[in-house]
Motif scaffolding. Structure first.
Motif, PDB file in Angstrom:
ATOM      1  N   TRP A 201     -11.050 -55.171  92.041  1.00 34.82           N
ATOM      2  CA  TRP A 201     -10.999 -55.714  90.683  1.00 34.82           C
ATOM      3  C   TRP A 201     -11.737 -54.742  89.760  1.00 34.82           C
ATOM      4  O   TRP A 201     -12.962 -54.765  89.674  1.00 34.82           O
ATOM      5  N   PRO A 202     -11.010 -53.824  89.091  1.00 34.19           N
ATOM      6  CA  PRO A 202     -11.640 -52.717  88.347  1.00 34.19           C
ATOM      7  C   PRO A 202     -12.605 -53.154  87.251  1.00 34.19           C
ATOM      8  O   PRO A 202     -13.620 -52.480  87.020  1.00 34.19           O
ATOM      9  N   ASN A 203     -12.291 -54.256  86.547  1.00 33.44           N
ATOM     10  CA  ASN A 203     -13.161 -54.675  85.441  1.00 33.44           C
ATOM     11  C   ASN A 203     -14.545 -55.087  85.913  1.00 33.44           C
ATOM     12  O   ASN A 203     -15.501 -55.068  85.135  1.00 33.44           O
ATOM     13  N   PHE A 204     -14.660 -55.451  87.178  1.00 34.43           N
ATOM     14  CA  PHE A 204     -15.941 -55.921  87.705  1.00 34.43           C
ATOM     15  C   PHE A 204     -16.436 -55.077  88.883  1.00 34.43           C
ATOM     16  O   PHE A 204     -17.468 -55.390  89.469  1.00 34.43           O
ATOM     17  N   LYS A 205     -15.625 -54.023  89.239  1.00 31.66           N
ATOM     18  CA  LYS A 205     -15.964 -53.173  90.392  1.00 31.66           C
ATOM     19  C   LYS A 205     -16.252 -54.027  91.636  1.00 31.66           C
ATOM     20  O   LYS A 205     -17.238 -53.833  92.336  1.00 31.66           O
ATOM     21  N   TYR A 206     -15.339 -54.962  91.875  1.00 28.65           N
ATOM     22  CA  TYR A 206     -15.513 -55.972  92.925  1.00 28.65           C
ATOM     23  C   TYR A 206     -14.467 -55.736  94.008  1.00 28.65           C
ATOM     24  O   TYR A 206     -13.278 -55.569  93.711  1.00 28.65           O
TER      25      TYR A 206
ATOM     26  N   PRO B 203      -2.397 -54.685  85.214  1.00 28.40           N
ATOM     27  CA  PRO B 203      -3.338 -54.384  84.124  1.00 28.40           C
ATOM     28  C   PRO B 203      -4.087 -55.631  83.658  1.00 28.40           C
ATOM     29  O   PRO B 203      -3.694 -56.768  83.965  1.00 28.40           O
ATOM     30  N   ILE B 204      -5.138 -55.419  82.916  1.00 28.61           N
ATOM     31  CA  ILE B 204      -5.840 -56.516  82.246  1.00 28.61           C
ATOM     32  C   ILE B 204      -4.919 -57.083  81.172  1.00 28.61           C
ATOM     33  O   ILE B 204      -4.161 -56.359  80.520  1.00 28.61           O
ATOM     34  N   ILE B 205      -4.928 -58.384  81.004  1.00 31.05           N
ATOM     35  CA  ILE B 205      -4.186 -59.036  79.925  1.00 31.05           C
ATOM     36  C   ILE B 205      -5.196 -59.714  79.010  1.00 31.05           C
ATOM     37  O   ILE B 205      -5.958 -60.571  79.451  1.00 31.05           O
ATOM     38  N   SER B 206      -5.197 -59.344  77.763  1.00 28.98           N
ATOM     39  CA  SER B 206      -6.091 -59.891  76.740  1.00 28.98           C
ATOM     40  C   SER B 206      -7.543 -59.494  77.019  1.00 28.98           C
ATOM     41  O   SER B 206      -8.036 -58.516  76.482  1.00 28.98           O
ATOM     42  N   THR B 207      -8.232 -60.232  77.866  1.00 25.97           N
ATOM     43  CA  THR B 207      -9.622 -59.908  78.199  1.00 25.97           C
ATOM     44  C   THR B 207      -9.813 -60.035  79.705  1.00 25.97           C
ATOM     45  O   THR B 207      -9.001 -60.643  80.402  1.00 25.97           O
ATOM     46  N   LYS B 208     -10.919 -59.485  80.204  1.00 19.97           N
ATOM     47  CA  LYS B 208     -11.170 -59.528  81.645  1.00 19.97           C
ATOM     48  C   LYS B 208     -11.440 -60.949  82.142  1.00 19.97           C
ATOM     49  O   LYS B 208     -11.326 -61.224  83.336  1.00 19.97           O
TER      50      LYS B 208
ATOM     51  N   TYR C 263      -9.711 -63.560  80.833  1.00 22.62           N
ATOM     52  CA  TYR C 263      -8.412 -64.243  80.711  1.00 22.62           C
ATOM     53  C   TYR C 263      -7.532 -63.916  81.918  1.00 22.62           C
ATOM     54  O   TYR C 263      -7.168 -64.790  82.700  1.00 22.62           O
ATOM     55  N   VAL C 264      -7.164 -62.653  82.070  1.00 21.26           N
ATOM     56  CA  VAL C 264      -6.482 -62.152  83.272  1.00 21.26           C
ATOM     57  C   VAL C 264      -7.081 -60.788  83.587  1.00 21.26           C
ATOM     58  O   VAL C 264      -6.737 -59.796  82.938  1.00 21.26           O
ATOM     59  N   PRO C 265      -7.999 -60.693  84.556  1.00 24.53           N
ATOM     60  CA  PRO C 265      -8.615 -59.406  84.879  1.00 24.53           C
ATOM     61  C   PRO C 265      -7.629 -58.480  85.580  1.00 24.53           C
ATOM     62  O   PRO C 265      -6.694 -58.926  86.245  1.00 24.53           O
ATOM     63  N   ALA C 266      -7.835 -57.179  85.425  1.00 21.72           N
ATOM     64  CA  ALA C 266      -7.023 -56.191  86.135  1.00 21.72           C
ATOM     65  C   ALA C 266      -7.273 -56.307  87.634  1.00 21.72           C
ATOM     66  O   ALA C 266      -8.356 -56.715  88.074  1.00 21.72           O
ATOM     67  N   SER C 267      -6.257 -55.975  88.418  1.00 22.91           N
ATOM     68  CA  SER C 267      -6.399 -56.043  89.873  1.00 22.91           C
ATOM     69  C   SER C 267      -5.585 -54.943  90.527  1.00 22.91           C
ATOM     70  O   SER C 267      -4.556 -54.504  89.996  1.00 22.91           O
ATOM     71  N   GLU C 268      -6.053 -54.488  91.686  1.00 20.50           N
ATOM     72  CA  GLU C 268      -5.369 -53.483  92.496  1.00 20.50           C
ATOM     73  C   GLU C 268      -5.535 -53.865  93.960  1.00 20.50           C
ATOM     74  O   GLU C 268      -6.426 -54.641  94.318  1.00 20.50           O
TER      75      GLU C 268
END
Length: 697
Positions: A642-647, A618-623, A625-630
């Protein structure tokens, strides 16, 4: 001070205060009759004079006293103050001399600084034997100083005896048992050295298709040791099905897959690190080379350990605390539905096991810790407890030995020794603080720099990895220059070797109790760690350094032909709870995602093991700081999202094990086909993990 030059104009201002009526005095041309003195702030206790002052002065104003009045008043005031000062100084000197003669102790019945009482008791050293009144004097009770001092000495001796007894209760014979490790260490080390000379080759997996159901296909329920949903009471297994095996989990913190010297026997990348006890354990068991975590962070990985589920199912995404700060009172904001029925601690206890935990929980569990032995230590490296300054690894070891020494011998046990090492103390600039006795280790060694610990590797990270990323922030503290990297890694290795030695003491105690041959021993850790690879520190992300962790299993049921081998199948932290329960003879609950890893060494010819797995964080604090990843992870390719950036990213792990060359924009048709296929499979697995389907992953 009034100037020696009495013709000099003198002005002294005292702060005016509404409550105490201090006055402001302006002295002009003080006459020769005024003796130079030290001026004091003088209150005006006289009521009628205070009233007169209040009528004539205000805050921050001056009251001018004329020459004649000032001369007479100051002269008298000076004489009074001189006499008072001399008397006060004489008294203070006398009191201090008397106090020194008394050994620095103040009389016990001096209340509210009663000056007269103090003088009365200071007249002679003979007062030491005189009868003095205590606070209960009014009731007729009195006691001599000698009697009171004798009573105090008795109390001190009693306290010392209690402290000694407490230390004995806490530690008992543990230190003697710890020292016994030294006598056996040569035997362990000999076994370790023989391992280097062995010609054992790792067992290779096959290319059979993965045993995963299509998206949406439900798995049939099997018999379970658990009650139906909503029923809190644990259902017991028939005692005839229980194995009676003890289970010891040695659970370290922040060890990447190559934080084992046995790893470097087949891949000699690092000949510096030494973990001889764990290497000997692997020589008498099996080591898994592709063991991974499904979420690389402490609290989520530990929740997965306890429940056998992915984060998306157990929904425990909140830590207990940050940087060793006090834990929040109460429980989580909500209680995850599966916790009360899936915690294998609860299941083992319900089926007759003596259950213990020593060390880091990692999360604030949303249910009461209904176990037999629980000592929680987390977030510190050094702490004074009682009279002893403990290192946390030393404390973890002592608590584990205490559990083993006090456990009932008529029932099987489970113990999780949850070491805090090698986790850094993030709030301390030193980060890694080993024991003083370990500082000579690795002193003259040179720690190898990882091939991807370069500026180029950092610049190849996705564009949203900036200097505010927490992984980069911690890299600056730990690895930003060569000297710093050497210092940090030597201390990290020292702490790892300390954990190794603690494991040796615990295993030696089991051997002394003649219980080692009836105990399944598992060594692993909660997540990996970046040691400057990709310009990062710590964990979180789907890269190999972060998700691959050590796993060693020693099992009395294991055939001799398996001992000392390695296994390359994908094992995951979701498999730990199912493996532990099956070792006890308890069926795996249907809601658990994991598998029983003992099948890989008890039935080594099976071909239906997983060939890939889904990773989530999951994301920690802000994208930023530690972005979410799968990710979808295979041995040959890895797809990251990288869901927060659709990357998206794609890596060929066979040709690019350091994950430096992103193939997402490759024009190679083979890469395009690989990307499309992995996208599709990624979506299927993600759906299974996040759905309510009963599925083995």
């Amino acid at each position: 001070l009034i100037s020696d030059d009495l013709n000099t104009k003198i002005e002294t201002t005292f702060l005016y205060h509404d409550h105490d009526s201090y006055i402001n005095i302006k002295l002009e041309e003080v006459g020769s009759s005024c003796t130079p003195i030290s001026l004091f702030v003088v209150a005006c206790p006289c009521v009628h004079y205070r009233q007169w002052l209040n009528q004539n002065i205000r805050s921050n104003t001056h009251l001018t006293i004329h020459k004649t009045m000032a001369s007479t008043t100051i002269s008298s005031l000076g004489m009074i103050l001189w006499i008072s000062t001399i008397i006060l100084l004489v008294c203070l000197v006398y009191i201090n001399i008397n106090a020194i003669m008394r050994g620095g102790q103040l009389p016990r019945n001096v209340v509210n600084n009663r000056f007269a009482s103090l003088l009365e008791q200071s007249k002679t050293t003979a007062a030491k034997g005189a009868t003095i009144a205590t606070s209960s004097e009014s009731n007729g009770n009195s006691q001599t100083i000698e009697e009171m001092e004798a009573e105090i000495d008795t109390l001190k001796r009693t306290k010392a005896e209690l402290d000694t007894e407490l230390d004995t209760l806490r530690i008992g014979e543990m230190e003697e048992k710890i020292h016994s490790l030294n006598k056996k260490f040569e035997q362990w080390e000999g076994k370790f050295n023989s391992l280097y000379q062995s010609d054992t080759k790792p067992k290779q997996g096959d290319d059979s298709p993965p045993l995963l159901p299509p998206a949406g296909e439900k798995r049939q329920r099997s018999s379970s040791a658990l009650p139906p949903a909503g029923e809190k009471k644990q259902r017991k297994v028939d005692s005839n099905d229980l194995t009676g095996l003890n289970i010891l989990l040695l659970y370290a913190d922040d060890w990447t897959h190559h934080t084992l010297s046995s790893y470097h026997q087949t891949k000699p990348l690092n000949t510096v690190l030494k973990t001889p006890i764990l290497d000997a354990l692997a020589a008498d068991g099996i080591r898994f080379t592709h063991n991974c975590v499904t979420t690389s962070v402490c609290w989520i990985s530990r929740a997965t350990l306890y429940t056998g589920q992915y984060m998306s199912r157990h929904k425990t995404t909140k830590p207990c605390c940050w940087n060793g700060l006090p834990k929040t009172k109460g429980q989580l904001d909500y209680v995850p539905d599966n916790w009360s029925e899936l915690s294998f601690y609860e299941i083992l206890k319900a089926n007759g096991y003596h259950v213990g935990h020593a060390g880091k929980w990692g999360i604030h569990l949303p249910f009461h810790k209904n176990i037999d032995f629980n000592v929680e230590d987390d977030g510190w490296h050094y702490r004074k407890i009682g009279k002893k300054l403990w290192h946390i690894t030393e404390k973890n070891e002592a608590d584990a030995l205490r559990f083993l020494a006090t456990r009932p011998k008529d029932k099987p046990f489970f113990l999780n020794v949850a070491f805090f090492a090698t986790h850094a103390k993030d709030s301390d600039i030193r980060q890694y603080m080993p024991q003083e006795s370990s500082m000579e280790w690795y002193k003259d060694d040179t720690i190898p720099i990882p091939p991807t610990a370069t500026q180029e590797a950092w610049e190849r990270m996705p564009y949203f990895f900036t200097d505010v990323n927490e992984g980069r922030t911690r890299w600056k503290v730990r690895y930003s220059n060569y000297t710093l990297h050497q210092t940090m890694m030597k201390n990290y290795y020292r702490m790892a070797t300390e954990v190794d030695a603690a494991c040796g003491a615990i295993l030696e105690e089991l051997r002394r109790q003649d219980a080692l041959n009836n105990t399944v021993v598992i060594f692993t850790t909660d997540n990996g760690n970046f040691h400057s690879e990709h310009g990062l520190a710590d964990k979180w992300y789907p890269h190999q350094e972060s998700i691959r962790v050590p796993l060693i299993i020693h099992d009395p049921r294991m055939a001799d032909s398996i001992k000392g081998t390695t296994n390359d199948e994908f094992t995951l932290n979701i498999d730990l709870a199912p493996t532990i329960l099956r070792a006890a003879g308890i069926p795996i609950p249907d809601k658990m995602h994991g598998r029983d890893m003992s099948e890989l060494y008890l039935s080594p010819d099976r071909t239906d093991w997983r060939k890939e797995f889904f990773y989530e964080h999951p994301i920690i604090s802000t994208k930023n700081y530690v972005p979410a990843s799968e990710a979808l992870v295979r041995k040959d390719y890895k797809y990251m999202y990288w869901p927060n950036f659709k990357y998206e990213q794609l890596f060929d792990l066979n040709k690019d094990p350091g994950e430096m060359n992103d193939l997402f924009n490759s024009v190679n048709p083979e890469h395009k086909l690989q990307l499309d296929e992995m996208r599709k499979r990624f979506t299927e697995l993600k759906h299974l993990v996040k759905s309510d389907e009963l599925v083995t992953l």
